[in-house]
Design an enzyme around this catalytic site. Structure first.
Site, short mmCIF file in Angstrom:
data_model
loop_
_atom_site.label_atom_id
_atom_site.label_comp_id
_atom_site.label_asym_id
_atom_site.label_seq_id
_atom_site.Cartn_x
_atom_site.Cartn_y
_atom_site.Cartn_z
N VAL A 215 9.43 5.91 -2.57
CA VAL A 215 10.63 5.08 -2.67
C VAL A 215 11.63 5.76 -3.59
O VAL A 215 11.32 6.05 -4.75
CB VAL A 215 10.27 3.68 -3.21
CG1 VAL A 215 11.53 2.86 -3.42
CG2 VAL A 215 9.32 2.97 -2.25
N LEU A 216 12.81 6.03 -3.06
CA LEU A 216 13.84 6.71 -3.86
C LEU A 216 14.30 5.81 -5.00
O LEU A 216 14.62 4.64 -4.79
CB LEU A 216 15.03 7.05 -2.97
CG LEU A 216 14.86 8.24 -2.02
CD1 LEU A 216 16.02 8.30 -1.05
CD2 LEU A 216 14.75 9.54 -2.78
N LYS B 161 -0.28 7.52 0.55
CA LYS B 161 -1.30 8.34 -0.12
C LYS B 161 -2.71 7.80 0.13
O LYS B 161 -3.70 8.46 -0.21
CB LYS B 161 -1.01 8.42 -1.61
CG LYS B 161 0.27 9.21 -1.91
CD LYS B 161 0.59 9.22 -3.39
CE LYS B 161 1.81 10.11 -3.66
NZ LYS B 161 3.02 9.64 -2.94
N SER C 102 0.83 -1.20 0.00
CA SER C 102 0.00 0.00 0.00
C SER C 102 0.87 1.26 0.00
O SER C 102 2.08 1.19 -0.23
CB SER C 102 -0.95 -0.02 1.21
OG SER C 102 -1.92 1.01 1.09
#
Length: 624
Positions: free
Chosen positions: A450-451, A411, A408
């Site tokens: 997530v970078l 957001k 998930s």
């Protein structure tokens, strides 16, 4: 005329040059006798020389062919060719002196020397004249690219000199920011200010601009290039000095700064430990296996030594790419890798896959996650994210899958966009199934950005920097949670192994990071400076473009501040309200009717009613 020149073979052209060279010998003799003080006229003296002339021509023809002078191209008739011509003239001087003595010609001293010098000058001049004539014919017969050179420094002037002999390029003028050069003429070309480029394009019919400023930073060159391209010009840049001397190979080996370097904290990836037992020896299905999260899930699951990993993916290219990578990791391990093209919204295909392969663990990462795109395509986003989750989870429960883990997003908490609302509905579907199916452990793991993942902000910034900027930020106050792909997936697998049934796990993301600060870090890590009011001469500008539809200033990780700790310090369990079975069924029924009717407004009304925090009126107001 051009067709005639092009039709002549190289050998015939050499014969033409030889004929011209031989015809210049009597002309040189006539010139010599004209400037000499002789008892007879120049014409009579030339007639007296006719007996020796055939021998002189024969020697000239033989020596010229041996030296290869007729075979030298006009455009290549330079230093070496001139040296060969000097040798020919010197030998002919000696030959003329010998023949004159043998024939008893009474000529004043120095006559043969004057002849040799005259012949040498005539031969070189004839080649220069012929080159100009042929060049003019070529220029008239074929279109030439008229270029404007941006930069009147050393590089620009050398470029202009080199292009003067080019067959298809015609340098017209310079433009330069240096006001001391504007108005001057360098190597025969005028220098203009950049503000006059549009005028010069029309007046001088310019086709292309050559950027001759290799010392200028790449972003500044990219900015100039984009500005010129808007005028309709083709823009090309001269290579840097490093490229010219061969250091480009070293530059190519330099890699971009890894996204995790912008995390602002130490990575929390520390290994799965005993959590890997939940995946060892099992059949694991990863939906969305070709995505950033899905592919990393596959890598880390493979490290747990499962029996089989099923790569379930809708995109053919993404599936092919991840399969090629993972096949190298599974070589010699005995782990079976099964790539399957398919959609999670297709119940018959999902049912077949689960039954044929005996799936025991499902990691559900398939989702549309790009906020603006889902906002613009709400029905597709809801169908994939909500009903895809329902189909896959329902079939997994009916088949008796051991564990089902939903990936998930933060957001989903009080969402301001359809994507977030779809993820929240997916969570509610999983919670509902968890209460009704005791045979399968259902859980979900919620985390932030997530970078380095596809569509994430750091690769976007790096791409904007490579094009010269600006780097775009929606709002100066925007903050986001960040985590590396590796640590996020590791915590997801750990939480999935820890699950008992129906939990919503929340990962410790650390403090939210201001996006403006992140943008500045990415710019500076690339070796450039930020251009702003304090530094107007900087390389890259940060441009504020305003919040996009569906975006919030800050994201949240939970609906309630009450978090329950687990035995893992970075994983928490959230206490949140859930919908009843009847309410979930009602929400799904209303959403399905909206999808069948292709009614986006009705779909938004459904999620506005059932998703806490989402208010259609508020979202519409923000969008307007």
């Amino acid at each position: 005329m051009l067709n005639l020149i092009r039709s002549l073979p190289r050998k015939q052209k050499a014969y033409v040059f030889l004929a011209i060279d031989l015809a210049l010998i009597p002309l040189a003799l006539l010139f010599t006798y004209t400037v000499q003080v002789l008892p007879n006229s120049a014409g009579q003296t030339l007639i007296q020389t006719l007996p020796v002339l055939p021998y002189l021509l024969a020697v000239a023809a033989g020596l010229s062919m041996w030296l290869g002078i007729p075979g030298i191209q006009l455009k290549a008739f330079e230093g070496h060719a001139v040296g060969l011509t000097a040798i020919l003239a010197t030998v002919l001087t000696g030959t003329m002196a010998l023949l004159s003595w043998l024939a008893g010609l009474n000529q004043p001293p120095g006559t043969q020397v004057i002849f040799g010098i005259s012949y040498f000058m005539l031969l070189v001049a004839s080649r220069a004249v012929l080159y100009q004539i042929v060049d003019a014919i070529y220029r008239r017969a074929q279109p030439r690219c008229r270029v404007l050179i941006y930069g009147a420094g050393t590089t620009g002037t050398q470029l202009a000199q080199a292009l003067r002999s080019h067959e298809g390029i015609d340098p017209v003028a310079f433009v330069d920011d240096n006001s001391s050069l504007q108005g001057m003429a360098l190597v025969g070309l005028p220098v203009f200010p950049p503000a006059r480029i549009a005028e010069l394009v029309k007046q001088r019919q310019i086709d292309r601009v050559l950027l001759a400023m290799p010392s200028l930073s790449q972003p500044r060159q990219a900015q100039i290039a984009r500005r010129l391209q808007k005028v309709g010009l083709d823009v090309q840049a001269l290579p840097s000095f490093a490229q010219l001397i061969g250091e480009e190979a070293l530059i190519d080996k330099l890699t971009p700064v890894a996204p995790q370097n912008f995390l602002g904290r130490a990575s929390r990836a520390s290994g799965l430990g005993d959590a890997s037992d939940s995946y060892t020896g099992r059949v694991v299905l990863v939906s969305g296996a070709g995505g950033s999260i899905g592919s990393e899930l596959c890598r880390q699951v493979l490290a747990c030594e499962p029996r089989k990993v099923i790569l379930y993916e809708l995109s053919e290219l993404a599936l092919y790419t991840v399969q090629q990578e993972l096949e190298q990791l599974t070589e010699g391990t005995g782990i079976e890798l099964v790539p399957l093209l398919g959609s999670v919204t297709d119940p018959r295909q999902v049912r077949t896959v689960l039954a044929d392969h005996g799936v025991q663990v499902v990691l559900h990462a398939a989702a549309y996650k790009h906020v603006p795109l889902v906002e613009a395509n709400p029905l597709a986003g809801l169908a994939n994210n909500v009903f895809g989750t329902q189909v896959l989870a329902r079939e997994a429960a009916e088949f008796g899958v051991e564990r089902f883990i939903l990936i998930s997003s933060d957001k989903a908490v009080r969402p301001a966009n359809v994507m977030g609302a779809s993820k929240r509905l997916a969570e509610l579907v999983i919670r509902d199934l968890a209460t009704r199916h005791a045979g399968t452990v259902f859980t979900m793991v919620r985390f932030g950005n997530v970078l380095g993942s596809s569509g994430s902000v750091v690769p976007l910034f790096q791409d904007q920097i490579s094009r010269g900027g600006p780097v775009t930020v929606t709002d100066p106050g925007v903050k986001r949670f960040f985590m590396t792909i590796r640590e996020a997936v590791q915590l997801v697998l750990t939480a999935g192994a820890e699950a008992r049934d129906g939990e919503t796990f929340v990962l410790d993301m650390g403090a939210p990071v201001p996006i403006v600060k992140l943008a500045r870090q990415v710019i500076e890590s690339a070796g450039y400076s930020v251009r702003d009011e304090d530094n107007p001469d900087g390389d890259i500008e940060i441009e504020i473009i305003g919040l996009r539809p569906g975006e919030k200033m800050e994201e949240e990780l939970t609906l309630s501040p009450d978090l329950i700790g687990t035995r893992f310090p970075k994983i928490f369990c959230a206490r949140e309200d859930q919908l009843s079975e009847i309410e979930v069924a009602s929400a799904l029924r209303g959403l399905r009717h909206a999808l069948v009717a292709s009614d986006a407004d009705a779909a938004r009304a459904v999620i506005s009613r059932w998703v806490e925090g989402y208010r259609q009126a508020d979202v519409e107001r923000r969008r307007s």
